[in-house]
Design an enzyme around this catalytic site. Structure first.
Site, PDB file in Angstrom:
ATOM      1  CB  SER A 100      32.315  43.867  47.871  1.00 23.70           C
ATOM      2  OG  SER A 100      33.411  44.464  47.922  1.00 23.70           O
ATOM      3  CG  ASP A 244      35.383  45.064  44.289  1.00 24.33           C
ATOM      4  OD1 ASP A 244      35.842  46.285  44.010  1.00 24.33           O
ATOM      5  OD2 ASP A 244      35.295  44.767  45.090  1.00 24.33           O
ATOM      6  CG  ASP A 246      32.990  47.436  46.923  1.00 25.79           C
ATOM      7  OD1 ASP A 246      33.317  46.567  46.037  1.00 25.79           O
ATOM      8  OD2 ASP A 246      33.144  48.047  48.214  1.00 25.79           O
ATOM      9  CG  ASP A 248      36.403  47.033  48.534  1.00 29.13           C
ATOM     10  OD1 ASP A 248      36.154  46.147  46.937  1.00 29.13           O
ATOM     11  OD2 ASP A 248      35.708  46.551  49.085  1.00 29.13           O
TER      12      ASP A 248
END
Lengths: 453, 456
Positions: A100, A244, A246, A248
């Site tokens: 992440s 970011d 990933d 999310d």
């Protein structure tokens, strides 16, 4: 002295610095434990763009196959996209290989159950027991299943779900000028397609090459988004987005080139959601009171949960919330799409709201009353939180107390929250007040307690 | 107490029944150990046989190698000689072949190949084992992790090389019946048929991952059951039966005769000694004595070594390549140094066909030129600690024989020998007894009796 943890195997899964700490052997064993736990069915596997992602993808695939699972690879995809794919394809579970917002040397496995949701605390501890007992299913040659690849339909499924919740035509007609910083992350290609082709925006994008390393700090904090600010000025964007690695988390900039506070973005998203359908709202304890104000405006109840996406989601499911999130880290959770933090729904909501009202983003943000916030990290040793909580309670008399996650002290015009991080040996001290003076007063007193204990 | 193992970790590599024996963790550790053993960076070539478990093992091998800083070149489903050829061609640091060759479908294995494409010698594989056991692997940081490349050209480039080493044009006149045993020979031979017009008639040519149509053993019994009965019907000039990796091969003649597996080595020794008189044949102590006779015809000699691939690899390293005619085993696993230091059944087959063509003789005529040898084989279960005593007793009992203790005990007389060997995988003793002409019944029975007298 704080101890820096370069590997953590715990209830949140497995996360660490790849190389000497997070090894492929560990990832493989963990995946085999996961495969044993979810059973011998289909497991969806995706990853972000980190340089170690490919290697870990092979290790995880090995572990899943060894447990007798069939592996469906969706390749490089945002975490919410993978979660939605798990739930839509009725898989047994899913794994996202992503750390992440952590720096590039880190990587981690995020684990999803058959609904595409993060494992709840009970599932997590069961899995961890299984991992420690090394009591894995070991598929024989006759039981080993195959690997298949589906790189295309995962983004489509995700986008289709998002579009059901906004007026696509009204957004497309405006032909918004949008600036995007994709951090060369998992959403790079999907975001370009989504904003330019699907939502018909005039897109000005930087860092949307998934083959390149992260050009900035992975977490889209306002302090690290100078390149995006420059791009916004240069192209005169109506709105700017930063993701970011990933996909999310979402950061948002307005037409003046100002990067909004994450709490502000969440407030706007809550406003959008409640404007469409009224219902409960869930946010974590450290999220701004501005959300309460928005919810009260619609006469909707608001609930607070401990910090952490899984905690927010658990609470949202329990109360049947229509929207939720974590103001502190830019996560918007909209269950009509999926119970996960989703930057794409965030983008669509804001564009739709701008299209509907004809207002600029800064004008929309200005409808919320101002709050003053401060959040800082302190390195500390585990075990010191208790005495700090006791001390805070004794010096701040007359506050309402919430001990759900650390200690939160609540006054009519302010609050103070101290808790320890789930992932690092740090203590987080957050406070919010209606005036800067009040904020400084309570924060300074609390900081003294933290520093002196 | 010995047990019927389902996992074996040794200098030959890693081998076991997938699931109960060989696990994903073994694969990861071994791949990381090999990646540590070979200095990074340096490309590593991998390939696998058609077993279903190969899919899982491939993933673990790739992860282990990438994490130790090596780029991986995956050739897909290919035989070991193709991997070995690619290692040399692209100047790679080494390779891993995933496949259990002549073992049943539930087995799998990793074979480790060095920068010359040959199997690791004992010293090298000892070092690899040490790294494996210590589990101190040289994992690299995120900036140095390797990348995976897929290469689908390797088989054709290997075949190009075969075509340079064998007169394929002149072999087109033969009708060749082949039992592929659902293994990799099917891919190679189908392609050779397409590209070079060789007249192969293939059966059991579907690659299978779960189970094979018959046990992938290359011996006379299997040829008798599967291949020999079809020879006359098809009208083939020669018949070949391969194991899964096509490293071993067995023969049937044009008359439908199943040939002893020992004869593959004999034919090839004859061929390559004829081309290079005075050279050395490397064979283990259990392989037929006919080799000595053939070697004598060409002023060559036989270097007898211990049983097993590792002994062959070590022996090959102690001679200059030009000194060696061939190396191999009576199991039909042969290395032709002119071509490659790896067991290659396809090359062995082509060399036999070339001999037929060059001599203008049928396979049964070629085989008919050798005197008859008869072999008797027996197995005795024996507690391991009694073995030295038993071997010594045998030695005492036959004071007139020439004694060789390279591997267990071999006793030689003129045109007659007995070899008592201890299995490396089970608590059993194997007795192999050979004589020119009729069966060496008396010697065999005597030996068996002595061995049995040491049973509890």
């Amino acid at each position: 002295m704080s101890r820096v943890h370069q590997l953590k195997i715990g209830v949140s899964g497995i996360r660490g610095v790849v190389g000497d700490f997070l090894t492929p052997n560990l990832a493989c064993a963990f995946a085999q434990a996961f495969g044993t736990y979810v059973g011998q069915g289909r497991v969806v596997l995706g990853r972000d763009t980190r340089s170690t992602g490919e290697m870990l993808e092979h290790a995880v695939t090995c572990g899943l196959l060894a447990a007798g699972c069939e592996v469906v690879k969706v390749g490089i995809a945002p975490t919410p996209t993978i979660q939605i794919y798990v739930s839509e394809t009725h898989a047994q579970g899913g794994i996202a290989i992503t750390a992440s917002h952590n720096p590039p040397e880190y990587n981690a496995l995020k684990l999803f159950n058959r609904e595409g949701l993060f494992f709840n605390q009970y599932e997590r501890s069961e899995l961890l027991d299984l991992y420690h007992q090394s009591d894995f299913h070991r598929a024989t040659n006759a039981e080993i299943r195959s690997v298949s690849v589906d790189y295309d339909t995962a983004p489509e499924r995700h986008i289709a779900r998002v579009l059901k919740n906004v007026d696509v035509e009204r957004i497309r007609k405006r032909h918004f000028k949008v600036a995007l910083d994709g951090v060369n992350g998992a959403g790079s290609l999907m975001s370009v397609h989504f904003l330019r082709d699907v939502l018909n925006c005039e897109l000005h994008a930087i860092s949307v090459d998934p083959t390149k390393p992260f050009p900035r700090e992975a977490e889209p904090r306002p302090e690290v988004l100078d390149d995006l600010r420059a791009l916004m000025k240069e192209c005169g964007a109506d709105i700017a987005f930063a993701q970011d690695p990933d996909g999310d988390r979402l950061a948002v900039g307005d037409e003046t080139g100002f990067i909004l506070d994450n709490d502000e973005v969440l407030a706007m998203a809550v406003d959008c959601a409640l404007h469409r359908v009224k219902g409960s709202v869930v946010v974590n304890l450290t999220t701004s009171s501005v959300i309460d104000e928005v919810a009260h405006r619609y006469g909707c109840p608001i609930y607070r949960s401990p910090v952490g996406e899984a905690n927010v989601v658990d609470r949202m499911r329990a109360v049947g919330a229509v929207i939720g999130g974590e103001g502190t880290n830019g996560g918007i959770i909209f269950p009509a799409v999926h119970y996960c933090r989703d930057s794409y729904m965030g983008m669509a909501f804001l564009l739709d709201r701008m299209a509907e009202t004809g207002k600029t983003l800064s004008a929309l943000a200005a409808t919320h009353a101002p709050y003053y916030r401060r959040l800082e990290k302190f390195t500390f040793e585990y075990g010191r939180l208790g005495p700090i909580m006791q001390e805070l309670e004794s010096i701040f008399t007359g506050a309402q107390l919430d001990r759900t996650d650390g200690l939160k002290l609540i006054w009519p015009d302010a609050w103070l929250h101290v808790r320890s991080s789930n992932t690092e040996p740090v203590l987080r001290l957050a406070a919010e007040a209606r005036s800067p003076e009040r904020l400084e007063e309570i924060y300074a007193r609390a900081e003294r307690v933290v520093n002196n204990s | 107490m010995g047990t019927e193992g389902n996992l074996r970790i040794s200098q030959v590599g890693l081998r076991g029944i997938v699931g109960p024996g060989l696990t994903a963790a073994h694969v990861l550790d071994f791949a990381a150990a090999f990646g540590t053993f070979l200095d990074a960076p340096g490309k590593i070539v991998i390939g696998r046989d058609p077993r279903a478990s190969g899919i899982m093992i491939r993933e673990g091998v790739i992860a282990g190698l990438l994490s130790t800083g090596h780029d991986v070149i995956d050739l897909g489903v290919v035989s070991t000689p193709v991997i070995q050829h690619a290692i040399v061609r692209i100047n790679a640091a080494g390779g891993i072949s995933i496949g259990a060759s002549h073992n049943a479908a539930e087995w799998n294995a990793l074979k480790f190949l060095g920068p010359q494409g040959s199997y690791l010698a004992t010293g090298e594989s000892g070092e690899l084992l040490d790294i494996y056991h210590l589990k101190k692997f040289a994992f690299v940081g995120h900036e140095s992790v390797g990348k995976l490349q897929i290469d689908r050209t390797a088989m054709d480039l290997y075949l190009d090389d075969l075509a340079k080493n064998f007169p394929l044009e002149r072999l087109k006149k033969f009708k060749i019946l082949v039992d592929c045993t659902n293994g990799l020979s099917a891919l190679l031979l189908r392609r050779m048929k397409e590209r070079f017009g060789l007249n192969f008639v293939l059966f059991n040519e579907r690659l299978e991952g779960r189970s094979f149509v018959h046990e992938p053993a290359t011996n006379r019994k299997m040829v008798e059951l599967q291949l020999a009965p079809l020879m006359k019907h098809v009208g083939a000039d020669a018949g070949f039966l391969f194991d899964i990796d096509s490293d071993r091969v067995a023969l049937a003649t044009e008359t439908g005769q199943a040939v002893s597996e020992e004869m593959v080595m004999v034919l090839l020794a004859d061929e390559f000694l004829e081309r290079g008189p005075g050279k050395i044949v490397i064979a283990n102590v259990s392989t037929t004595g006919l080799l000595e006779e053939v070697a004598a015809r060409h002023d060559g000699r036989v270097e007898r070594i211990a049983v097993g691939r590792q002994a062959t690899i070590d022996a090959l390293q102690s001679f200059r390549p030009e000194q060696i005619a061939i190396a191999g085993e009576g199991t039909g696993a042969i290395m032709i140094p002119q071509f490659r230091y790896v067991y290659d059944g396809i090359a062995a087959m082509l060399a036999i066909l070339e001999r037929m063509e060059r001599k203008g003789q049928t396979l049964s005529q070629l085989l008919g030129s050798y005197p008859r040898y008869s072999i008797l084989k027996g197995v005795v279960r024996l507690e391991t600690h009694k073995i030295p005593e038993m071997l010594f007793a045998l030695e005492q009992f036959y004071p007139d024989a020439k004694r060789n203790t390279t591997d267990g005990l071999r006793l030689d007389w003129i045109n007659r020998w007995v070899h008592v060997r201890v299995s490396q995988t089970e608590p059993i003793v194997r007795v192999i007894c050979e004589q020119q002409g009729d069966e060496p019944r008396r010697l065999f029975d005597e030996t068996m009796e002595i061995v049995r007298s040491y049973c509890a």
